[in-house]
Design a protein around this motif. Structure first.
Motif, mmCIF file in Angstrom:
data_model
loop_
_atom_site.group_PDB
_atom_site.id
_atom_site.type_symbol
_atom_site.label_atom_id
_atom_site.label_comp_id
_atom_site.label_asym_id
_atom_site.label_seq_id
_atom_site.Cartn_x
_atom_site.Cartn_y
_atom_site.Cartn_z
ATOM 1 N N ILE A 96 2.251 -3.591 12.611
ATOM 2 C CA ILE A 96 0.877 -3.528 12.105
ATOM 3 C C ILE A 96 0.233 -2.275 12.629
ATOM 4 O O ILE A 96 0.307 -2.003 13.970
ATOM 5 C CB ILE A 96 0.123 -4.989 12.970
ATOM 6 N N GLY A 97 -0.117 -1.756 11.446
ATOM 7 C CA GLY A 97 -1.012 -0.384 11.869
ATOM 8 C C GLY A 97 -0.199 0.696 11.445
ATOM 9 O O GLY A 97 -0.715 1.873 11.304
ATOM 10 N N GLN A 98 1.254 0.662 11.209
ATOM 11 C CA GLN A 98 2.112 1.746 10.962
ATOM 12 C C GLN A 98 2.067 1.953 9.341
ATOM 13 O O GLN A 98 1.488 1.321 8.680
ATOM 14 C CB GLN A 98 3.524 1.327 11.417
ATOM 15 N N THR A 99 2.442 3.248 9.333
ATOM 16 C CA THR A 99 2.505 3.590 7.805
ATOM 17 C C THR A 99 3.795 3.791 7.415
ATOM 18 O O THR A 99 4.758 4.004 8.289
ATOM 19 C CB THR A 99 1.854 5.117 7.632
ATOM 20 N N ILE A 100 4.082 3.077 6.282
ATOM 21 C CA ILE A 100 5.577 2.871 5.639
ATOM 22 C C ILE A 100 5.697 3.493 4.396
ATOM 23 O O ILE A 100 4.609 3.848 3.647
ATOM 24 C CB ILE A 100 5.700 1.504 5.492
ATOM 25 N N GLN A 101 6.607 3.777 3.858
ATOM 26 C CA GLN A 101 7.064 4.422 2.397
ATOM 27 C C GLN A 101 7.555 3.281 1.567
ATOM 28 O O GLN A 101 8.559 2.426 2.005
ATOM 29 C CB GLN A 101 8.265 5.508 2.206
ATOM 30 N N ILE A 102 6.900 3.002 0.476
ATOM 31 C CA ILE A 102 7.292 1.723 -0.313
ATOM 32 C C ILE A 102 8.499 2.376 -1.200
ATOM 33 O O ILE A 102 8.710 3.356 -1.694
ATOM 34 C CB ILE A 102 6.307 1.575 -1.387
ATOM 35 N N LYS A 103 9.569 1.419 -1.270
ATOM 36 C CA LYS A 103 10.732 1.610 -2.005
ATOM 37 C C LYS A 103 10.692 1.098 -3.400
ATOM 38 O O LYS A 103 11.347 1.456 -4.260
ATOM 39 C CB LYS A 103 12.020 1.046 -0.974
ATOM 40 N N GLU A 104 10.116 -0.031 -3.484
ATOM 41 C CA GLU A 104 10.097 -0.643 -4.843
ATOM 42 C C GLU A 104 8.670 -1.153 -5.246
ATOM 43 O O GLU A 104 7.870 -1.359 -4.317
ATOM 44 C CB GLU A 104 10.815 -2.182 -4.638
ATOM 45 N N ARG A 105 8.226 -0.955 -6.470
ATOM 46 C CA ARG A 105 6.925 -1.148 -6.888
ATOM 47 C C ARG A 105 6.220 -2.437 -6.362
ATOM 48 O O ARG A 105 6.790 -3.427 -6.556
ATOM 49 C CB ARG A 105 6.951 -1.039 -8.394
ATOM 50 N N VAL A 106 4.979 -2.370 -5.949
ATOM 51 C CA VAL A 106 4.377 -3.488 -5.197
ATOM 52 C C VAL A 106 3.271 -3.794 -6.110
ATOM 53 O O VAL A 106 2.360 -3.327 -6.322
ATOM 54 C CB VAL A 106 3.618 -3.087 -3.843
ATOM 55 N N SER A 107 3.686 -5.093 -6.584
ATOM 56 C CA SER A 107 2.617 -5.675 -7.546
ATOM 57 C C SER A 107 2.590 -7.377 -7.357
ATOM 58 O O SER A 107 3.726 -7.935 -7.582
ATOM 59 C CB SER A 107 2.978 -5.732 -9.115
ATOM 60 N N ASN A 108 1.517 -7.568 -6.795
ATOM 61 C CA ASN A 108 1.489 -9.148 -6.452
ATOM 62 C C ASN A 108 1.489 -10.001 -7.711
ATOM 63 O O ASN A 108 2.193 -11.196 -7.527
ATOM 64 C CB ASN A 108 0.043 -9.654 -5.733
ATOM 65 N N MET A 109 1.056 -9.757 -8.652
ATOM 66 C CA MET A 109 1.145 -10.313 -10.241
ATOM 67 C C MET A 109 2.521 -10.614 -10.739
ATOM 68 O O MET A 109 2.985 -11.503 -10.903
ATOM 69 C CB MET A 109 0.490 -9.682 -11.138
ATOM 70 N N ASP A 110 3.398 -9.494 -10.370
ATOM 71 C CA ASP A 110 4.899 -9.577 -10.695
ATOM 72 C C ASP A 110 5.758 -9.795 -9.658
ATOM 73 O O ASP A 110 6.978 -10.361 -9.804
ATOM 74 C CB ASP A 110 5.297 -8.105 -11.252
ATOM 75 N N GLN A 111 4.999 -10.281 -8.497
ATOM 76 C CA GLN A 111 5.750 -10.551 -7.464
ATOM 77 C C GLN A 111 6.896 -9.725 -6.922
ATOM 78 O O GLN A 111 7.947 -10.092 -6.572
ATOM 79 C CB GLN A 111 6.362 -12.123 -7.398
ATOM 80 N N THR A 112 6.721 -8.433 -6.832
ATOM 81 C CA THR A 112 7.775 -7.307 -6.582
ATOM 82 C C THR A 112 7.000 -6.594 -5.373
ATOM 83 O O THR A 112 5.763 -6.553 -5.254
ATOM 84 C CB THR A 112 7.913 -6.377 -7.589
ATOM 85 N N GLY A 113 7.906 -5.991 -4.670
ATOM 86 C CA GLY A 113 7.588 -4.972 -3.563
ATOM 87 C C GLY A 113 8.400 -4.893 -2.679
ATOM 88 O O GLY A 113 8.983 -6.214 -2.165
#
Length: 147
Positions: free
Chosen positions: A89-106
């Motif tokens: 918690i509090g760390q910065t990360i790099q996203i690997k897959e598109r984050v979309s709550n509506m599409d349930q991806t990330g």
């Protein structure tokens, strides 16, 4: 010769029980009641009225608990460190897959482990390669916000 006083036995038993409970739990609560019982034991040995003994027990226990528990809790647990997932918690990360709550991806890889990623705000989209900050962990999902 001293007369038999059943309250002395009561307070001795209570002191022993409180000390055993404290040793078993290390919760820093029973020890204050052991001190209260010890004061009441002394009062019983001096011939105090049982009502006085009970009042002393309650007063000493409550005063010690109220006066010292916050201090003891602060300093005894001061070296507790977050471990495993909580330390993220509090760390910065790099996203690997598109984050979309509506599409349930990330998805993101953090310290070599794949995590499912969701945003706190359902309308927020985070694209691959973008940075996000970990706000919380819910089950096996990282809850993030765009940096």
């Amino acid at each position: 010769m001293l007369a038999f006083n059943p309250y002395i036995i009561l307070w001795v038993v209570l002191v022993i029980i409180c000390i055993l409970v404290e040793l078993a739990t290390v919760g820093l609560t029973a020890i204050w009641f052991a001190a209260g019982a010890l004061v009441s034991l002394a009062a019983a040995a001096l011939g105090a009225n049982p009502i006085v003994q009970i009042i002393l027990f309650l007063a000493v226990s409550i005063v010690l608990l109220a006066a010292t528990r916050p201090w003891a809790k602060k300093y005894i647990n001061s070296r507790t460190q977050s471990t495993n997932a909580d330390s993220l918690i509090g760390q910065t990360i790099q996203i690997k897959e598109r984050v979309s709550n509506m599409d349930q991806t990330g998805m993101a890889v953090v310290h070599g482990q794949e995590w499912t990623v969701r945003t706190r705000n359902d309308n927020e989209i985070i694209e691959p390669g973008e940075k996000a900050k970990i706000l919380a962990i819910s089950g096996v999902k990282l809850i993030v916000a765009k940096e």
